[in-house]
Design a protein around this motif. Structure first.
Motif, short mmCIF file in Angstrom:
data_model
loop_
_atom_site.label_atom_id
_atom_site.label_comp_id
_atom_site.label_asym_id
_atom_site.label_seq_id
_atom_site.Cartn_x
_atom_site.Cartn_y
_atom_site.Cartn_z
N TYR A 4 0.84 -1.20 0.00
CA TYR A 4 0.00 0.00 0.00
C TYR A 4 0.87 1.25 0.00
CZ TYR A 4 -3.02 3.73 1.60
OH TYR A 4 -3.69 4.92 1.71
N ARG A 5 0.56 2.17 -0.91
CA ARG A 5 1.25 3.46 -0.98
C ARG A 5 0.22 4.57 -1.09
NH1 ARG A 5 5.47 3.66 -5.72
NH2 ARG A 5 3.79 5.03 -6.26
N TYR A 6 0.50 5.66 -0.43
CA TYR A 6 -0.33 6.85 -0.50
C TYR A 6 0.61 7.99 -0.86
CZ TYR A 6 -3.13 10.84 1.14
OH TYR A 6 -3.81 12.02 1.23
N ILE A 7 0.30 8.70 -1.95
CA ILE A 7 1.17 9.77 -2.41
C ILE A 7 0.39 11.07 -2.46
CG2 ILE A 7 2.53 10.66 -4.35
CD1 ILE A 7 3.16 7.74 -5.04
N VAL A 8 1.00 12.12 -1.95
CA VAL A 8 0.43 13.46 -2.04
C VAL A 8 1.54 14.39 -2.52
CG1 VAL A 8 0.94 14.07 0.36
CG2 VAL A 8 -0.93 15.21 -0.82
N ARG A 9 1.16 15.42 -3.24
CA ARG A 9 2.14 16.37 -3.75
C ARG A 9 1.88 17.75 -3.15
NH1 ARG A 9 0.75 12.89 -7.83
NH2 ARG A 9 2.51 11.63 -8.54
N LEU A 71 5.26 13.42 -1.33
CA LEU A 71 5.31 12.76 -0.04
C LEU A 71 4.70 11.38 -0.23
CD1 LEU A 71 5.02 15.94 0.41
CD2 LEU A 71 4.30 15.34 2.71
N GLU A 72 5.49 10.34 -0.04
CA GLU A 72 5.01 8.98 -0.22
C GLU A 72 4.98 8.26 1.12
OE1 GLU A 72 6.30 4.75 -2.25
OE2 GLU A 72 7.18 6.59 -3.02
N TYR A 73 3.80 7.74 1.44
CA TYR A 73 3.60 7.01 2.70
C TYR A 73 3.38 5.54 2.40
CZ TYR A 73 2.90 11.62 4.65
OH TYR A 73 3.09 12.92 5.01
N ARG A 74 3.88 4.70 3.29
CA ARG A 74 3.64 3.26 3.23
C ARG A 74 3.19 2.79 4.60
NH1 ARG A 74 5.96 0.61 -1.28
NH2 ARG A 74 7.21 2.01 -2.53
N CYS A 87 7.58 7.38 5.64
CA CYS A 87 7.38 8.49 4.70
C CYS A 87 8.71 8.85 4.05
CB CYS A 87 6.82 9.70 5.43
SG CYS A 87 6.63 11.16 4.38
N ARG A 88 8.63 9.09 2.76
CA ARG A 88 9.77 9.59 2.00
C ARG A 88 9.29 10.82 1.24
NH1 ARG A 88 14.41 7.13 -1.46
NH2 ARG A 88 14.62 8.74 -3.05
N VAL A 89 10.09 11.88 1.30
CA VAL A 89 9.77 13.12 0.59
C VAL A 89 10.84 13.35 -0.46
CG1 VAL A 89 9.38 15.60 0.77
CG2 VAL A 89 8.66 14.08 2.65
N ASP A 90 10.40 13.46 -1.71
CA ASP A 90 11.31 13.72 -2.82
C ASP A 90 10.96 15.04 -3.49
OD1 ASP A 90 12.86 11.32 -2.73
OD2 ASP A 90 11.17 10.25 -3.62
#
Length: 137
Positions: A4-9, A71-74, A87-90
């Protein structure tokens, strides 16, 4: 655990900058915590969640005005009363990592603020847990 991944920009705007014309770290942490809370609410099926823990925070990159961040959440794991996210922020513009949090723990709480079991062991991709609990009504 599932993938599961949740991505927000987020778009870095002038009001998000520090005295060095870079993204203010506090603003980024605000975004990270708020979006993580949304993920936790969806996963635990309740708006009654609190941030319990965040792993070490290391700002390894920079974002400037006009940059677009991802911002990618797992979902890493479920506990009896908690959910652990990462969370990883790129920086999408520079392809540089800005921040990584290996562990953000949220706990479901009752009306008195005490931890309460949530009963989930696998991630969901939708908001049905909120509807089932009656909180989205």
């Amino acid at each position: 655990m599932s993938a599961y991944r949740y991505i927000v920009r987020k778009w870095v705007k002038p009001e998000d900058l520090n005295q060095h014309d870079a993204l203010f770290g506090g603003r980024l942490l605000e975004w990270v915590d708020e979006e993580a809370a949304i993920v936790a609410v969806v996963q635990l099926g309740s708006t009654d969640v609190v941030t319990r823990h965040m792993s070490a925070i290391d700002f390894v990159g920079r974002a400037n005005r006009g940059d677009l961040l991802e911002l990618e959440y797992r979902v890493e794991s479920f506990g009896r009363t908690s959910v652990t996210l990462s969370c990883r922020v790129d920086n999408v513009v520079t392809a540089q990592e800005i921040l990584r949090l290996d562990s953000i723990v949220f706990v479901a709480v009752d009306e008195a603020g005490h931890p309460r079991p949530h009963g989930f062991t696998e991630p969901t991709t939708g908001t049905e847990r909120l509807r089932v609990s009656g909180e989205a009504a």
